[in-house]
Design an enzyme around this catalytic site. Structure first.
Site, PDB file in Angstrom:
ATOM      1  N   HIS A  51      48.017  65.713  44.561  1.00 52.08           N
ATOM      2  CA  HIS A  51      48.685  66.326  45.715  1.00 52.08           C
ATOM      3  C   HIS A  51      49.422  65.173  46.394  1.00 52.08           C
ATOM      4  O   HIS A  51      48.811  64.366  47.087  1.00 52.08           O
ATOM      5  CB  HIS A  51      47.666  66.975  46.663  1.00 52.08           C
ATOM      6  CG  HIS A  51      48.325  67.667  47.816  1.00 52.08           C
ATOM      7  ND1 HIS A  51      48.341  69.033  47.961  1.00 52.08           N
ATOM      8  CD2 HIS A  51      49.046  67.180  48.858  1.00 52.08           C
ATOM      9  CE1 HIS A  51      49.023  69.362  49.050  1.00 52.08           C
ATOM     10  NE2 HIS A  51      49.463  68.253  49.611  1.00 52.08           N
ATOM     11  N   ARG A 101      39.634  80.341  43.851  1.00 54.88           N
ATOM     12  CA  ARG A 101      38.617  80.554  44.896  1.00 54.88           C
ATOM     13  C   ARG A 101      37.255  80.896  44.287  1.00 54.88           C
ATOM     14  O   ARG A 101      37.001  80.662  43.131  1.00 54.88           O
ATOM     15  CB  ARG A 101      39.066  81.644  45.888  1.00 54.88           C
ATOM     16  CG  ARG A 101      40.468  81.469  46.430  1.00 54.88           C
ATOM     17  CD  ARG A 101      40.631  80.182  47.206  1.00 54.88           C
ATOM     18  NE  ARG A 101      41.866  80.211  47.979  1.00 54.88           N
ATOM     19  CZ  ARG A 101      42.552  79.114  48.300  1.00 54.88           C
ATOM     20  NH1 ARG A 101      42.157  77.924  47.906  1.00 54.88           N
ATOM     21  NH2 ARG A 101      43.650  79.209  49.013  1.00 54.88           N
ATOM     22  N   HIS A 150      48.324  75.035  37.475  1.00 57.97           N
ATOM     23  CA  HIS A 150      47.813  74.728  38.825  1.00 57.97           C
ATOM     24  C   HIS A 150      47.571  76.034  39.572  1.00 57.97           C
ATOM     25  O   HIS A 150      48.513  76.689  40.008  1.00 57.97           O
ATOM     26  CB  HIS A 150      48.837  73.883  39.600  1.00 57.97           C
ATOM     27  CG  HIS A 150      48.382  73.472  40.962  1.00 57.97           C
ATOM     28  ND1 HIS A 150      48.451  72.179  41.410  1.00 57.97           N
ATOM     29  CD2 HIS A 150      47.850  74.183  41.990  1.00 57.97           C
ATOM     30  CE1 HIS A 150      47.978  72.105  42.638  1.00 57.97           C
ATOM     31  NE2 HIS A 150      47.616  73.319  43.021  1.00 57.97           N
ATOM     32  N   HIS A 169      44.655  78.217  42.366  1.00 55.45           N
ATOM     33  CA  HIS A 169      43.431  78.305  43.165  1.00 55.45           C
ATOM     34  C   HIS A 169      42.839  79.684  42.926  1.00 55.45           C
ATOM     35  O   HIS A 169      43.423  80.690  43.351  1.00 55.45           O
ATOM     36  CB  HIS A 169      43.746  78.120  44.651  1.00 55.45           C
ATOM     37  CG  HIS A 169      44.357  76.790  44.950  1.00 55.45           C
ATOM     38  ND1 HIS A 169      43.619  75.698  45.330  1.00 55.45           N
ATOM     39  CD2 HIS A 169      45.641  76.365  44.867  1.00 55.45           C
ATOM     40  CE1 HIS A 169      44.426  74.652  45.489  1.00 55.45           C
ATOM     41  NE2 HIS A 169      45.656  75.030  45.208  1.00 55.45           N
ATOM     42  N   LYS A 190      41.511  65.896  40.117  1.00 56.48           N
ATOM     43  CA  LYS A 190      42.478  66.201  41.167  1.00 56.48           C
ATOM     44  C   LYS A 190      42.317  65.235  42.333  1.00 56.48           C
ATOM     45  O   LYS A 190      41.214  65.078  42.860  1.00 56.48           O
ATOM     46  CB  LYS A 190      42.264  67.645  41.655  1.00 56.48           C
ATOM     47  CG  LYS A 190      43.177  68.061  42.800  1.00 56.48           C
ATOM     48  CD  LYS A 190      44.646  68.106  42.395  1.00 56.48           C
ATOM     49  CE  LYS A 190      45.572  68.298  43.578  1.00 56.48           C
ATOM     50  NZ  LYS A 190      45.939  69.665  43.851  1.00 56.48           N
ATOM     51  N   ASP A 204      50.452  77.195  41.832  1.00 52.64           N
ATOM     52  CA  ASP A 204      49.774  76.885  43.102  1.00 52.64           C
ATOM     53  C   ASP A 204      49.447  78.162  43.870  1.00 52.64           C
ATOM     54  O   ASP A 204      49.419  78.167  45.111  1.00 52.64           O
ATOM     55  CB  ASP A 204      50.599  75.932  43.972  1.00 52.64           C
ATOM     56  CG  ASP A 204      49.737  75.242  45.030  1.00 52.64           C
ATOM     57  OD1 ASP A 204      48.501  75.306  44.937  1.00 52.64           O
ATOM     58  OD2 ASP A 204      50.316  74.649  45.959  1.00 52.64           O
ATOM     59  N   HIS A 251      53.130  70.494  42.260  1.00 48.55           N
ATOM     60  CA  HIS A 251      53.977  71.294  43.156  1.00 48.55           C
ATOM     61  C   HIS A 251      55.053  70.466  43.855  1.00 48.55           C
ATOM     62  O   HIS A 251      55.062  70.356  45.084  1.00 48.55           O
ATOM     63  CB  HIS A 251      53.142  72.065  44.180  1.00 48.55           C
ATOM     64  CG  HIS A 251      51.959  71.323  44.763  1.00 48.55           C
ATOM     65  ND1 HIS A 251      52.067  70.106  45.368  1.00 48.55           N
ATOM     66  CD2 HIS A 251      50.647  71.650  44.826  1.00 48.55           C
ATOM     67  CE1 HIS A 251      50.878  69.717  45.780  1.00 48.55           C
ATOM     68  NE2 HIS A 251      49.999  70.641  45.459  1.00 48.55           N
TER      69      HIS A 251
HETATM   70  O1  DOR Z   1      49.402  75.603  50.344  1.00 48.61           O
HETATM   71  C1  DOR Z   1      48.423  75.127  49.806  1.00 48.61           C
HETATM   72  N1  DOR Z   1      47.277  75.823  49.678  1.00 48.61           N
HETATM   73  N2  DOR Z   1      48.489  73.878  49.351  1.00 48.61           N
HETATM   74  C2  DOR Z   1      47.411  73.245  48.885  1.00 48.61           C
HETATM   75  O2  DOR Z   1      47.530  72.106  48.516  1.00 48.61           O
HETATM   76  C3  DOR Z   1      46.089  73.899  48.890  1.00 48.61           C
HETATM   77  C4  DOR Z   1      46.218  75.341  48.884  1.00 48.61           C
HETATM   78  C5  DOR Z   1      44.934  76.071  49.213  1.00 48.61           C
HETATM   79  O3  DOR Z   1      43.892  75.735  48.649  1.00 48.61           O
HETATM   80  O4  DOR Z   1      44.999  77.009  49.993  1.00 48.61           O
HETATM   81 ZN    ZN Z   2      47.252  73.725  45.037  1.00 48.44          ZN
END
Ligand code: DOR
Ligand code: ZN
Length: 345
Positions: A137, A18, A14, A16, A100, A248, A175
């Site tokens: 989530h 970007r 998991h 991100h 997701k 995460d 998470h």
């Molecule tokens: O803290 C978080 N940031 N939780 C999430 O579910 C998304 C993530 C984000 O994309 O910044």
């Molecule tokens: Zn996340």
């Protein structure tokens, strides 16, 4: 005392990564430590079809350092209008590995998320039939539910009926932050698993208010009380195959964190494995790190284990206050702290 450990190359289930300049800045951190990662689709606009996921995958591959040995595993962002045919096609083509589910407005870029899970009946039937995991989530979004209770309420209101209605659907509760989640997942069938972040093993909610408001300790789901941290920690180090690594890691530039309405997300990718290793060592079960980081995830997803290995050395490493430069400056998890393990390249 063990001076170094070598484990099978881990995966991050998991993350991100970007897009654009932020992707360029952060992709290398994840690719350095992990063989594969499940890449979250909450871009703007979100990744909702096969073409968008394939194009995003190409951008990730292009952003990797040369000679990186890393495979991004793509996910489909579910909306109220999600198309089961498109999802099945993407899974069959090996573009989508999972879907997701963001409840609408639960977190960053979730405005297009699902307003009512009943709208997904056809999608969930398809996913159950083809063995495609649903990544959740797990927080309700009702404003009248206390933010610290939203995960536990999600289990009662949404997850329990979902599992009853789709008993063979593979689900990862992402998470997890609470004793309720750890217990629920442990007591469920083998089709239910959970990812665990470094921050939820290491901080409790006091960290967000430690002498002042601490935006870099704020993520969603928000860290909970100490008893929850201890329960999540126990689950992570238990050796149970239902719990596996998912950082995460969620970078936001400093200005977006240190703001009147700061973004949720903790950027832990640069020292992720060091962070987890410290936890497993503190619990006296370093020998279980490999299962959690490198074996339980691929077994759940039905993917092969990675071939290579990584080594951590017992050496102090000082985490910088900021990583990146120019427009992209991000405060990493553990900023300014000294960690006890060093990832050896
Ligand atoms: O803290 C978080 N940031 N939780 C999430 O579910 C998304 C993530 C984000 O994309 O910044
Ligand atoms: Zn996340």
């Amino acid at each position: 005392m063990t001076s170094q450990i070598t484990i099978r190359r881990p995966d991050d289930w998991h993350v991100h990564l970007r897009d654009g300049a932020m992707l360029e800045a952060v992709a290398g951190y994840t690719a350095r430590q992990f063989g594969r990662a499940i890449v979250m689709p909450n871009l703007t606009p979100p990744v909702v079809n096969v073409a968008a996921a394939a194009a995003y995958r190409d951008r990730i591959l292009a952003a990797l350092p040369q000679n990186a040995d890393f495979t991004p595993l793509m996910t489909c962002y579910l909306t109220d209008g999600a198309d089961p045919t498109e999802i099945e096609k993407g899974f069959a083509q090996g573009v989508f590995v999972a879907c997701k589910l963001y409840p609408a407005h639960a977190t960053t870029n979730s405005a297009h998320g699902v307003t009512d899970i009943r709208k997904l009946t056809d999608v969930l039937e398809t996913m159950q039939r083809i063995g495609m995991p649903l990544l959740i989530h797990g927080e309700v979004t009702d404003r009248d539910i206390d933010i610290f209770d939203r995960e536990a309420v999600f289990i009662d209101r949404i997850l329990t009926p979902l599992i009853r209605d789709f008993p063979a659907l593979k689900i990862v509760l992402e998470h997890i932050t609470t004793a309720e989640s750890a217990e629920f997942v442990a007591d469920s069938g083998s089709q239910i698993a959970a990812t665990i972040t470094p921050q939820h093993l290491i901080i409790n909610r006091n960290a967000i208010f430690d002498g002042g408001i601490r935006p870099h300790a704020y993520c969603l789901p928000v860290a909970k009380r100490e008893r929850h941290r201890l329960a999540v920690r126990k689950a992570a180090v238990s050796g149970s195959p239902k719990f596996f690594l998912g950082t995460d890691s969620a970078p936001h530039g400093i200005d977006r964190k240190e703001a009147a309405c700061g973004c949720a997300g903790i950027f832990n990718a640069p020292f992720a494995l060091e962070s987890y290793a410290q936890v497993f060592e503190e619990e006296g079960v370093l020998d279980r790190l490999e299962g959690f980081a490198s074996e339980h995830g691929p077994k759940f997803y039905g993917l092969p284990l990675n071939e290579g290995t990584v080594t951590l050395k017992r050496e102090d490493v000082i985490v910088p206050d900021v990583v990146g430069q120019g427009d992209i400056r991000v405060v990493p998890f553990h900023a300014g702290e000294t960690l006890r393990w060093r990832f050896a390249d």
